[in-house]
Motif scaffolding. Structure first.
Motif, PDB file in Angstrom:
ATOM      1  N   UNK A  64       0.493   5.948   7.968  1.00 65.04           N
ATOM      2  CA  UNK A  64      -0.426   4.808   7.879  1.00 65.04           C
ATOM      3  C   UNK A  64      -0.802   4.330   9.277  1.00 65.04           C
ATOM      4  N   UNK A  65      -2.098   4.225   9.512  1.00 63.47           N
ATOM      5  CA  UNK A  65      -2.619   3.598  10.732  1.00 63.47           C
ATOM      6  C   UNK A  65      -3.362   2.349  10.286  1.00 63.47           C
ATOM      7  N   UNK A  87       0.849  -1.192   0.000  1.00 61.81           N
ATOM      8  CA  UNK A  87       0.000   0.000   0.000  1.00 61.81           C
ATOM      9  C   UNK A  87       0.889   1.248   0.000  1.00 61.81           C
ATOM     10  N   UNK A  88       1.899   1.259   0.871  1.00 55.08           N
ATOM     11  CA  UNK A  88       2.811   2.404   0.939  1.00 55.08           C
ATOM     12  C   UNK A  88       3.519   2.612  -0.400  1.00 55.08           C
ATOM     13  N   UNK A  89       4.018   1.544  -0.982  1.00 57.81           N
ATOM     14  CA  UNK A  89       4.725   1.645  -2.263  1.00 57.81           C
ATOM     15  C   UNK A  89       3.805   2.191  -3.359  1.00 57.81           C
ATOM     16  N   UNK A  90       2.566   1.740  -3.372  1.00 60.78           N
ATOM     17  CA  UNK A  90       1.600   2.196  -4.375  1.00 60.78           C
ATOM     18  C   UNK A  90       1.297   3.680  -4.205  1.00 60.78           C
ATOM     19  N   UNK A 126       6.290  11.669  -0.637  1.00 58.77           N
ATOM     20  CA  UNK A 126       6.583  12.070   0.737  1.00 58.77           C
ATOM     21  C   UNK A 126       5.825  11.252   1.776  1.00 58.77           C
ATOM     22  N   UNK A 127       4.950  10.367   1.339  1.00 61.14           N
ATOM     23  CA  UNK A 127       4.187   9.517   2.251  1.00 61.14           C
ATOM     24  C   UNK A 127       5.128   8.485   2.868  1.00 61.14           C
ATOM     25  N   UNK A 128       5.041   8.330   4.198  1.00 59.69           N
ATOM     26  CA  UNK A 128       5.893   7.375   4.914  1.00 59.69           C
ATOM     27  C   UNK A 128       5.029   6.430   5.741  1.00 59.69           C
TER      28      UNK A 128
END
Length: 89
Positions: free
Chosen positions: A47-48, A31-34, A41-43
């Motif tokens: 994510x929760x 999900x993070x990679x996508x 800049x999303x890390x």
């Protein structure tokens, strides 16, 4: 401005996206990679997550910095197309 042309979201903004998928060790990293394809800049800190009551599914909320509606739409399309994702809200 008519109600049809009013903006619903003021961009740029922090926008939470809810993603659900099967409990899988690669779910959150994927999900993070996508998301990072569109919002680099999303890390992991954005994510929760929590498992479903039965433990078969995982729900994640990813907060992205959305620049405009097209940016947000592109993130939604990428997440929806991912094979580990069941639902994007």
């Amino acid at each position: 401005m008519t109600p049809q042309t009013e903006k619903l979201i003021d961009f740029p903004c922090a926008f939470p996206i809810k993603v659900m998928g099967a409990q899988h060790p690669d779910f959150l990293p994927e999900i993070l990679k996508t998301v990072q394809q569109h919002a680099p800049d999303t890390t992991e800190a954005h994510i929760a997550s929590r498992p479903s009551s039965g433990g078969n599914y995982l729900a994640a909320t990813v907060t992205v910095q959305a620049q405009n509606q097209e940016h947000l739409d592109n993130i939604y399309r990428s997440l929806t197309a991912h094979p580990l994702v069941k639902v994007v809200l």
